[in-house]
Write a protein that holds these residues in place. Structure first.
Motif, PDB file in Angstrom:
ATOM      1  N   SER A  32       0.846  -1.201   0.029  1.00  0.00           N
ATOM      2  CA  SER A  32       0.090  -0.078   0.004  1.00  0.00           C
ATOM      3  C   SER A  32       0.739   1.179   0.044  1.00  0.00           C
ATOM      4  N   ALA A  33       0.788   2.034   0.982  1.00  0.00           N
ATOM      5  CA  ALA A  33       1.481   3.254   1.017  1.00  0.00           C
ATOM      6  C   ALA A  33       2.930   3.233   1.061  1.00  0.00           C
ATOM      7  N   GLU A  34       3.457   4.481   0.930  1.00  0.00           N
ATOM      8  CA  GLU A  34       5.117   4.129   1.043  1.00  0.00           C
ATOM      9  C   GLU A  34       5.503   4.595   2.464  1.00  0.00           C
ATOM     10  N   SER A  35       6.736   3.988   2.548  1.00  0.00           N
ATOM     11  CA  SER A  35       7.112   4.190   4.057  1.00  0.00           C
ATOM     12  C   SER A  35       7.728   5.143   4.543  1.00  0.00           C
ATOM     13  N   GLY A  36       8.179   5.651   5.455  1.00  0.00           N
ATOM     14  CA  GLY A  36       8.871   6.847   6.261  1.00  0.00           C
ATOM     15  C   GLY A  36       7.992   7.307   7.398  1.00  0.00           C
ATOM     16  N   ASP A  37       8.254   8.654   7.554  1.00  0.00           N
ATOM     17  CA  ASP A  37       7.740   9.127   8.813  1.00  0.00           C
ATOM     18  C   ASP A  37       5.980   9.064   8.725  1.00  0.00           C
ATOM     19  N   GLN A  60       5.887  -3.127   9.713  1.00  0.00           N
ATOM     20  CA  GLN A  60       4.583  -2.793   8.994  1.00  0.00           C
ATOM     21  C   GLN A  60       4.483  -1.159   8.735  1.00  0.00           C
ATOM     22  N   GLU A  61       3.718  -0.995   7.710  1.00  0.00           N
ATOM     23  CA  GLU A  61       3.009   0.233   7.586  1.00  0.00           C
ATOM     24  C   GLU A  61       1.459   0.141   7.477  1.00  0.00           C
ATOM     25  N   ARG A  68      -9.058   3.965  13.481  1.00  0.00           N
ATOM     26  CA  ARG A  68      -9.223   2.318  12.992  1.00  0.00           C
ATOM     27  C   ARG A  68      -8.212   2.022  12.246  1.00  0.00           C
ATOM     28  N   ALA A  69      -7.421   0.782  12.420  1.00  0.00           N
ATOM     29  CA  ALA A  69      -6.628   0.382  11.463  1.00  0.00           C
ATOM     30  C   ALA A  69      -7.374  -0.197  10.361  1.00  0.00           C
ATOM     31  N   ILE A  70      -7.033   0.025   9.093  1.00  0.00           N
ATOM     32  CA  ILE A  70      -7.835  -0.456   7.812  1.00  0.00           C
ATOM     33  C   ILE A  70      -6.993  -1.248   6.735  1.00  0.00           C
ATOM     34  N   ASP A  71      -5.494  -1.047   7.026  1.00  0.00           N
ATOM     35  CA  ASP A  71      -4.732  -1.823   6.063  1.00  0.00           C
ATOM     36  C   ASP A  71      -3.443  -2.040   6.547  1.00  0.00           C
ATOM     37  N   LEU A  72      -2.768  -3.222   6.275  1.00  0.00           N
ATOM     38  CA  LEU A  72      -1.289  -3.371   6.555  1.00  0.00           C
ATOM     39  C   LEU A  72      -0.529  -3.565   5.425  1.00  0.00           C
ATOM     40  N   THR A  73       0.685  -3.298   5.266  1.00  0.00           N
ATOM     41  CA  THR A  73       1.843  -3.933   4.383  1.00  0.00           C
ATOM     42  C   THR A  73       3.022  -3.672   4.885  1.00  0.00           C
ATOM     43  N   ASP A  86      16.140  -0.589  -0.476  1.00  0.00           N
ATOM     44  CA  ASP A  86      15.298  -0.178  -1.542  1.00  0.00           C
ATOM     45  C   ASP A  86      14.556  -1.126  -2.297  1.00  0.00           C
ATOM     46  N   ARG A  87      14.211  -2.228  -1.252  1.00  0.00           N
ATOM     47  CA  ARG A  87      13.367  -3.403  -1.827  1.00  0.00           C
ATOM     48  C   ARG A  87      11.953  -3.106  -1.168  1.00  0.00           C
ATOM     49  N   GLU A  88      11.037  -3.750  -1.878  1.00  0.00           N
ATOM     50  CA  GLU A  88       9.668  -3.882  -1.257  1.00  0.00           C
ATOM     51  C   GLU A  88       9.229  -4.512  -0.133  1.00  0.00           C
ATOM     52  N   GLY A  89       8.667  -3.645   0.581  1.00  0.00           N
ATOM     53  CA  GLY A  89       8.111  -4.735   2.020  1.00  0.00           C
ATOM     54  C   GLY A  89       6.896  -5.270   1.779  1.00  0.00           C
ATOM     55  N   THR A  90       6.669  -6.637   2.367  1.00  0.00           N
ATOM     56  CA  THR A  90       5.559  -6.989   2.230  1.00  0.00           C
ATOM     57  C   THR A  90       5.178  -7.744   3.639  1.00  0.00           C
ATOM     58  N   LEU A  91       3.820  -8.237   3.613  1.00  0.00           N
ATOM     59  CA  LEU A  91       3.838  -9.260   4.726  1.00  0.00           C
ATOM     60  C   LEU A  91       3.036 -10.453   4.481  1.00  0.00           C
ATOM     61  N   CYS A  92       3.560 -11.563   5.255  1.00  0.00           N
ATOM     62  CA  CYS A  92       2.730 -12.898   4.986  1.00  0.00           C
ATOM     63  C   CYS A  92       1.285 -12.919   5.548  1.00  0.00           C
TER      64      CYS A  92
END
Length: 762
Positions: A32-37, A60-61, A68-73, A86-92
């Motif tokens: 989903s969204a980009e990481s960072g602050d 996680q992002e 309410r938390a609605i999305d995780l990545t 610089d590689r994509e982060g994902t979750l199982c």
């Protein structure tokens, strides 16, 4: 039967999870969204979290909308959630399921205490006062040494459970994971190499043997399957999956070796025979840095591939090919055993034989080999910084002295998981304190249930009703990972030569009357007069002082999710040797006095050897009455942490095997078409799995991906689980006290069984 005789249609096997196709790295989901602050997007914000469901600490992002938390990545570049910088982060799928776990209607959100034999909801004031009174009474009547500590993987996120119950209360006994999960492979590796557990340098490897290790299903984080796929793409690495089940790792492998279960040690010895015969071993490493090579050479001298083929069902030519490929690629090669071997009653010897291959080719702590991971840094002790002297009230407390089993007699393990009920029966354990775990699904189920009923005091911190929380005297509702802060540092990750730290704040407000773990132990300590040892207002403040050691603040780290904080080179053993008693890598464990004594008693060698199942020490053998071998396995969707309580996780598991439309909500028994046909069993039939000790019932899944003669199911279902309906079967009802691996006390999870249709005849 050779492995080439066991073909399987890929269409028959995997259809992916409910979240979509498997992708380049099986089990990697979420984007989903980009990481960072932290960034605001109208009423939305994106904050950081960490998943501790399998101790992996994947960053996680978390997208939060109106609180309410609605999305995780996953977090890009995170050492656990990505494949590196610089590689994509994902979750199982387990990580993605944390949304449903947090908001699940079956979740425990209030403290409970037992009154007049029944559990009732209580305020925190009542529950804390009740627990403190019971603990004080328990210590007066029995002694604190008779309270057993038990921990789940989430406990890796903090030290406060042991601080309270071990250091302050004075309870020395603990059942650790070496008797429920990984004892044979981690203990043998520790004794041989001086390092607690081997972790492959996946991404730099050129030849990977996943030996009873389903790495594509993400046990220690997304970096592992991604590292394997990177190795295949960038290094043209060969991947060999040795497993009687056609796993996701087998699907991605160049070779699937559906070995005869429990014969892994014979295959490893034959590979060693070939490597020495072909003079492909690392002579310089062996001569300078190892002990016991001559004993090893003698052990494999007559263990030809032809000899092993008769035992393992693996073609002799294939054994020779794998051995040569592995040794030729070394040191950028790794043979890595896991629970598939640890679950065996002859698992210690089998693991020792596999580990010896790594020493033979000199791949230890070298690029692409088996990494001796090190953080390369230390965090501060906040108690020392505050000038607080933490007592060690567990010292000098009497502990049980048993010699019923070899591992007890020779001082390798005191109380293993399966022996807790006996200790309760003898009066050596009178109470139990638990943190996010469910022991009755880890072995010796029926006896554990009786033991819990017989204990005078049971206290648990948990989120769902299961066999423990239903029997507890005090239930403290624990906060989910989204509701509490987190800090962890480590080495094993996608950064091969770096140490790192990762942190996150609570992403959402607490649900119901739950509390973060730090607050649970702080409040209980204050109730018992030990508040001085918990002076921080929150876990985040405690961790902030720890991070002073690397000149970071908790807020700074949580804002960026993770930081790379140290460099750790390869070949650490060149600086001072291996961390073993003799400073060497040990093929022969004659240097371990306790093991030498145990081996002599059992008529075993301290050097690698083939130790088959024998109905005495090393596991029961099949016969005419019980001709099939049964064990339990992991799958990505359900392997840890109350996932059986989550409707979507169960649905994803069932969809994976095309049984989602059946009127059934539990686990399934995988059985080969040949074995099923002989018994008139079809997918969807309810079947009885019967051993000499007990039986269970669950639904059949006729499946080419199970080796003939072998049946399996996923662990954790049945009436003792957190599944709201108790659906499916608890495989550990077949497990009894005696089913232990004799060296480490690990629960042995292979049982001869017969399978029949419920209401039918074979």
């Amino acid at each position: 039967m050779g492995s080439q005789d066991l073909t399987v249609s890929r269409r028959t096997f995997l259809k992916g999870s409910a979240a979509g196709a498997i992708g380049a790295a099986a089990g990697c989901l979420g984007r989903s969204a980009e990481s960072g602050d932290v960034t605001s997007q109208g009423e939305r914000s994106v904050v950081h979290g960490n998943c501790w469901i399998c101790r992996a600490e994947c960053g996680q992002e978390i997208t939060v909308e109106d609180g309410r938390a609605i999305d995780l990545t996953g977090v890009d570049g995170h050492p656990k959630a990505s494949a590196g910088p610089d590689r994509e982060g994902t979750l199982c799928s387990k990580g993605m399921a944390q949304l449903e776990k947090t908001y699940n209607p079956n979740r425990i959100t209030q403290p409970h205490i037992r009154e007049d034999g029944e559990l009732r909801a209580a305020s925190w004031e009542e529950a804390l006062s009740y627990a403190a009174d019971e603990l004080e009474t328990f210590a007066e009547e029995h002694g604190s040494e008779k309270l057993l500590r038990y921990q789940g993987y989430p406990l890796a996120k903090h030290p406060w459970h042991d601080l309270f119950f071990k250091n302050l209360y004075g309870a020395p006994l603990k059942v650790g994971r070496k008797t429920t999960c990984h004892g044979p492979f981690s203990t043998s590796w520790e004794w041989m190499s001086g390092y607690g557990r081997e972790w492959p340098d996946w991404q730099n490897s050129e030849y990977i043997i996943a030996w009873g290790r389903n790495v594509m299903e993400c046990f220690r984080g997304q970096w592992e399957p991604k590292g394997v796929m990177d190795a295949k793409e960038n290094n043209d690495a060969t991947v060999v999956a040795i497993d009687p089940r056609y796993t996701k790792t087998a699907q991605k492998a160049d070779k699937w070796i559906p070995i005869e279960p429990r014969t892994d040690g014979a295959l490893a010895l034959a590979m060693g025979h070939v490597i020495i015969e072909e003079e492909l071993y690392d002579e310089a490493f062996v001569e300078e840095w190892t002990h016991g090579f001559e004993a090893y050479r003698e052990a494999v001298a007559d263990k030809t591939p032809e000899w092993a083929a008769e035992i393992t069902g693996v073609d002799a030519g294939e054994i020779r090919e794998i051995a040569i490929g592995f040794a030729t690629a070394a040191p950028s090669a790794v043979a890595f055993p896991w629970t598939g071997l640890a679950y065996q009653a002859n698992g210690f010897k089998n693991c020792q034989n596999v580990h010896a291959l790594n020493g033979l080719v000199g791949n230890i702590d070298r690029p692409g080999g088996t990494r001796q991971w090190s953080k390369g840094f230390s965090l501060a002790d906040p108690h020392e910084k505050q000038g607080i002297d933490v007592p060690a009230n567990y010292e000098d407390k009497p502990t049980p002295d048993y010699d019923d089993y070899p591992f007890q007699k020779h001082g390798i393990r005191d109380v293993s998981h399966n022996l807790v009920p006996k200790a309760v029966e003898r009066g050596d354990i009178k109470g139990f304190v638990n943190n996010w775990s469910s022991p009755p699904k880890s072995g010796n189920t029926d006896e554990w249930l009786q033991a819990l009923d017989d204990m005078d005091l049971v206290i648990t911190v948990d989120a769902f009703w299961d066999a423990v929380s239903k029997r507890a005297d005090v239930v403290f509702p624990g906060a989910s990972q989204l509701e509490q802060p987190f800090l962890k540092g480590g080495g094993d990750s996608s950064y091969s030569t770096s140490g790192w730290v990762t942190a996150s704040r609570p992403a959402i407000d607490l649900i119901g009357d739950c509390k973060p773990d730090y607050q649970v132990y702080k409040l209980l300590a204050e109730e018992m007069g030990w508040g001085e040892y918990f002076p921080w207002e929150s876990g985040a403040e405690y961790w902030d002082e720890q991070l002073d050691a690397i000149d970071m603040s908790f807020d700074e780290l949580a804002d960026q999710s993770y930081a790379i904080v140290s460099e750790v080179g390869y070949e650490q053993w060149k600086d001072g040797g291996f961390d073993t008693e003799n400073g060497l890598f040990n093929f022969d464990l004659d240097v371990k006095d306790e093991y030498a004594e145990l081996a002599a008693e059992m008529g075993a060698s301290t050097a690698p050897e083939w130790q088959p199942p024998d109905d005495k020490h090393y596991g029961e053998t099949t016969d005419d009455d019980y001709p099939l071998l049964f064990t339990d396995v992991f799958v990505e969707q359900l392997s840890r942490g109350h996932c059986q309580a989550l409707e979507r996780s169960v649905a994803a598991y069932q969809e994976r095997y095309d049984v989602e439309d059946w009127d059934y909500d539990g686990n399934v028994l995988h059985i080969n078409p040949v074995d099923a046909g002989e018994r008139g069993i079809r997918t969807g039939d309810m079947v009885r799995v019967e051993s000499a000790d007990d039986s269970i019932e669950l639904m059949a899944h006729v499946y080419e991906g199970a080796r003939p003669g072998w049946v399996a199911t996923v662990n954790g279902f049945g009436e003792t689980s957190s599944h709201p309906d108790g659906a499916g079967a608890n495989s550990m009802k077949l497990n009894k006290e005696r089913h232990v691996e004799p060296v480490t006390g690990m629960t042995a999870r292979n049982h001869p069984v017969e399978v029949s249709r419920v209401g039918g005849e074979n």
